[in-house]
Motif scaffolding. Structure first.
Motif, short mmCIF file in Angstrom:
data_model
loop_
_atom_site.label_atom_id
_atom_site.label_comp_id
_atom_site.label_asym_id
_atom_site.label_seq_id
_atom_site.Cartn_x
_atom_site.Cartn_y
_atom_site.Cartn_z
N PHE A 55 0.84 -1.39 -0.01
CA PHE A 55 -0.01 -0.21 0.00
C PHE A 55 0.63 1.45 -0.38
N THR B 9 1.16 5.54 0.40
CA THR B 9 -0.04 6.67 0.60
C THR B 9 1.15 7.75 0.91
N THR C 73 3.19 0.31 2.73
CA THR C 73 3.00 -0.76 3.90
C THR C 73 3.41 -1.66 3.50
N ALA D 259 2.20 -4.60 3.52
CA ALA D 259 1.22 -5.60 4.21
C ALA D 259 0.73 -6.92 3.89
N PRO E 197 -1.41 -12.05 14.42
CA PRO E 197 -1.78 -10.42 15.14
C PRO E 197 -1.98 -9.08 14.32
N SER E 198 -2.79 -8.97 15.38
CA SER E 198 -3.52 -7.33 14.30
C SER E 198 -2.08 -6.66 13.21
N GLY E 199 -3.27 -6.55 12.33
CA GLY E 199 -1.80 -5.71 10.83
C GLY E 199 -0.79 -6.45 10.37
N CYS E 200 -0.90 -8.26 10.64
CA CYS E 200 0.02 -8.72 10.16
C CYS E 200 -0.32 -9.18 8.55
N GLY E 201 -2.10 -8.77 7.73
CA GLY E 201 -1.83 -8.82 6.83
C GLY E 201 -3.30 -9.64 6.67
N LYS E 202 -3.93 -9.91 6.91
CA LYS E 202 -5.61 -11.04 7.40
C LYS E 202 -6.08 -10.72 6.43
N THR F 171 -5.88 -8.46 3.81
CA THR F 171 -5.49 -7.54 3.31
C THR F 171 -5.39 -9.40 2.01
#
Ligand code: ADP
Ligand code: ADP
Length: 225
Positions: free
Chosen positions: A10, A12, A17, A19, A38-43, A45
């Motif tokens: 991503f 911006t 990022t 992902a 964990p949160s933010g690991c790309g699930k 996406t």
């Protein structure tokens, strides 16, 4: 599903990022897969790409043997119809529509005739034990009931692939169990399921758990069941 070296970046303004950072995996027809991490690991996406809501930045995605990783938006929409069903943590029902109308929607998009739509909506609501709420609006239902409606909508067109993003995340344990039992039943009837979850217990319903970390697969664990 055959995925090879999938990347998603991503961009911006100044920030970039990564992902997904080189995901390769196979899912065979009829499998039930859990994706954890964990949160933010790309699930999310990954699920969005599997569901043809988004394209990867690079890599290959073969669905039913066909490369779908580089489709235009219109082609993705076309490929999703009737083939992929989505279940979300937040239900994503249309508040202005009744339960019946929400569940009917995928069949309307597929141009199924009204009499056939009515028959199939009634059958599906019955299967999800929510027939008595057909004329209610989503905000008149409990969370568990809303999720059963959302599952009815996801499966009414008999999709071969069901994608679920934390389907029990907003439910208490009783309603969560009902949802997992429904997903298990749909899987036993032949649907392939890929489910993102934070719950080890929910993951135990899957045949295999894929653990993500920082956009990569770190482990894959087969269930003992
Ligand atoms: P969860 O951790 O519950 O999986 P997130 O809160 O990380 O969900 O993300 C929810 C949705 O918001 C995702 O589908 C993702 O596409 C979007 N999203 C997440 N992070 C960003 C971001 N930095 N900018 C824009 N959209 C984002
Ligand atoms: P998870 O679902 O595991 O919580 P996501 O797939 O939502 O993770 O997000 C993975 C990473 O990508 C996070 O760093 C998130 O901020 C970022 N991200 C997700 N969607 C977007 C987006 N649309 N724009 C920018 N960054 C995003």
């Amino acid at each position: 599903i055959q995925i090879k070296d999938l990347k998603k970046v991503f961009r911006t303004e100044e920030v970039e990022t990564v992902a997904l950072n080189g995901i390769s995996m196979h899912v065979t027809q009829g499998e039930f897969i859990a994706i954890m991490g964990p949160s933010g690991c790309g699930k999310s996406t990954l699920l969005n790409i599997l569901g043809l809501l988004d394209n990867p930045t690079s890599g290959h995605y073969l669905l039913d043997g066909k490369e779908v990783g580089n489709l235009k938006e219109k082609e993705r929409t076309q490929s999703r119809k009737g083939n992929i069903g989505f279940v979300f943590q937040s239900f994503n029902l249309i508040e202005e529509m009744t339960v019946f109308e929400n569940v009917e929607l995928p069949l309307t998009y597929l141009k199924v005739k009204a009499a056939e739509r009515k028959k199939r909506v009634e059958e599906t609501l019955h299967k999800m034990s929510i027939s008595h709420r057909a004329s209610h609006f989503p905000n008149q239902l409990s969370g568990g009931q809303q999720q059963r409606v959302a599952i009815a909508r996801a499966v009414i067109a008999n999709p071969k692939l069901i994608l679920a993003d934390e389907p029990t995340g907003n439910l208490d344990s009783k309603n969560g169990k009902d949802v997992m039992d429904l997903l298990t039943e749909l899987n036993q009837e032949g649907a392939t399921i890929v489910m993102v979850t934070h719950s080890q217990h929910d993951a135990s319903f899957a045949h295999r758990t894929i653990n993500l970390f920082d956009g990569q697969i770190i482990t894959e664990v087969e269930s003992k069941m």
